[in-house]
Design a protein around this motif. Structure first.
Motif, short mmCIF file in Angstrom:
data_model
loop_
_atom_site.label_atom_id
_atom_site.label_comp_id
_atom_site.label_asym_id
_atom_site.label_seq_id
_atom_site.Cartn_x
_atom_site.Cartn_y
_atom_site.Cartn_z
N GLU A 180 0.98 -1.38 0.00
CA GLU A 180 0.50 -0.05 -0.16
C GLU A 180 0.63 1.35 -0.43
OE1 GLU A 180 -3.34 -0.77 -0.29
OE2 GLU A 180 -3.44 -2.63 0.05
N GLY A 181 2.59 1.03 -0.04
CA GLY A 181 3.01 2.22 -0.16
C GLY A 181 3.84 2.20 -1.27
N GLY A 182 4.83 1.02 -1.35
CA GLY A 182 5.93 1.00 -1.28
C GLY A 182 5.96 0.92 -3.09
N LYS A 183 4.24 0.13 -3.19
CA LYS A 183 4.17 -0.18 -4.52
C LYS A 183 3.07 0.73 -5.16
CE LYS A 183 5.76 -4.86 -5.36
NZ LYS A 183 6.45 -4.99 -6.22
N ARG A 190 17.76 11.67 0.80
CA ARG A 190 16.37 12.72 0.23
C ARG A 190 15.07 11.78 0.63
NH1 ARG A 190 14.89 17.25 -3.29
NH2 ARG A 190 17.89 17.67 -3.66
N VAL A 191 14.78 12.23 1.12
CA VAL A 191 13.36 10.89 1.79
C VAL A 191 11.78 11.39 0.96
CG1 VAL A 191 10.73 11.08 3.64
CG2 VAL A 191 13.44 11.72 3.99
N LEU A 192 11.22 10.66 0.17
CA LEU A 192 10.24 10.41 -0.88
C LEU A 192 9.07 10.09 -0.32
CD1 LEU A 192 12.37 9.56 -3.99
CD2 LEU A 192 11.64 11.42 -3.72
N PHE A 193 8.99 9.17 0.53
CA PHE A 193 7.28 8.64 0.84
C PHE A 193 8.37 8.56 2.44
CE2 PHE A 193 6.03 4.33 1.71
CZ PHE A 193 5.12 4.36 1.97
#
Length: 345
Positions: free
Chosen positions: A48-51, A147-150
């Motif tokens: 539900e997040g990475g994919k 760098r943070v993306l999610f």
């Protein structure tokens, strides 16, 4: 000999067409990013997040971005994910700041018990502070070259035990409980329990062998890790902290991307942050019912015990911030910024 004018014009036109075609080919070049993940495909943070993040990036880039995803510690252990992106083994990784507190001590603010309610509140507050210009980006992620993306905050952690039923605060005393480290260590101490730091993949074997009495664990992560086989009791009315994962890209990989694809990744990350937290918040109550139906019996602590424990949480906040201040880290600044961000979200 001078070339006839018409032939020269034709040659020039052909050269221009070839040049434009080559430029278009470069513009449409497919870039594949290698993603390391310590979580299994069955975990909702991946599904539900990475994919969701990867699919959205591929969609927005119209196929110019592709991903090679290596879940379940194929490239390295949970604690090694930062090193994997720093050394170029992977371009992006699922990083759990709680597992490498020596690199991300300030990120422990999200793990403080009771500091926020709901995954979306915590995720949005953290994401604000982790983006460029934010206090977490400038003090933790930027110095580590990522760098943070999610950003994905899990639900509130509860206490679940294998064979020892907890019906009052005194029953925590002496229990060997798995924590994620950081502020959860302080909560375990408050409960007079023994904090055992373990990464997710190591927990089930320890419960099975009896070297753990129980866990600090989010309810929605019980089944993805197969822990329902070993746990039989839970305390539903006391939150003992939380946990954050981030999908982060190395500065090396980021700088190689054209500006439009960098923007695609930012938008895909924001989309995944929202999708993940909405899923978590929508499923918390349902998950509690499913675990009870599967044999994990809920036993609520007396309300007086809960209030007494929660009254001590403010001291944990202060001690956490003060300890970081003494190390030259902006502990109180981060604590105050996070509390303000929570109120805005």
């Amino acid at each position: 000999m001078e070339m006839p004018k018409t032939k020269a014009l034709a040659l020039a036109a052909a050269t221009l067409i070839v040049g434009l075609g080559a430029g278009a080919a470069v513009a449409q070049e497919v870039i594949t990013l290698k993603v390391s993940d310590w979580m299994p495909l069955t975990h909702y943070t991946v599904s539900e997040g990475g994919k969701v993040f990867m699919a959205r990036a591929e969609e927005l880039s119209k196929g110019r971005l592709k991903f090679e995803h290596y879940p379940a510690e194929q490239l390295g252990k949970a604690k090694d994910q930062l090193t994997l992106v720093q050394t170029g083994v992977a371009d992006l990784a699922n990083i759990a700041p709680a597992y490498i507190t020596e690199k991300f001590p300030l990120s422990g603010v999200l793990e403080l018990p009771g500091i926020y309610e709901g995954s979306c509140t915590g995720s949005y507050a953290y994401a604000t502070m982790a983006r460029p210009g934010g206090v977490l980006h400038e003090n933790e992620f930027k110095p580590n070259g990522v760098r943070v993306l999610f950003s994905g905050a899990l639900g509130a952690y509860r206490v679940l035990t294998a064979n020892r039923k907890v019906s009052k605060a005194e029953d925590f005393s002496g229990l060997k409980l798995r924590t994620a480290g950081g502020p959860m260590d302080r909560v375990a101490t408050l409960l007079q329990a023994n904090s055992i730091r373990l990464a997710g993949p190591d927990v089930l074997p320890s419960l099975t062998r009896g070297t753990l009495d129980g866990v600090f664990w989010p309810l929605q992560s019980v089944k993805p890790w197969g822990l329902e086989k070993a746990l039989h009791h839970m305390t539903p009315n006391l939150g003992v902290g939380s946990f954050m994962i981030v999908y982060a890209i190395s500065d090396r990989a980021w700088k190689k991307l054209p500006a439009d694809l960098q923007e695609v990744l930012v938008q895909a990350g924001d989309h995944a942050t929202r999708a993940h937290c909405e899923y978590v918040d929508a499923n918390e109550t349902r998950t509690a019912r499913e675990l009870e139906a599967g044999g994990i019996a809920p036993t609520a602590l007396p309300e007086a015990d809960v209030k007494k424990i929660q009254a001590e949480y403010t001291k944990i906040y202060e001690d956490w911030a003060a300890a970081l201040d003494k190390r030259g880290k902006p502990g109180h600044q981060v604590l105050e910024a996070f509390q303000k961000a929570v109120k805005r979200n």
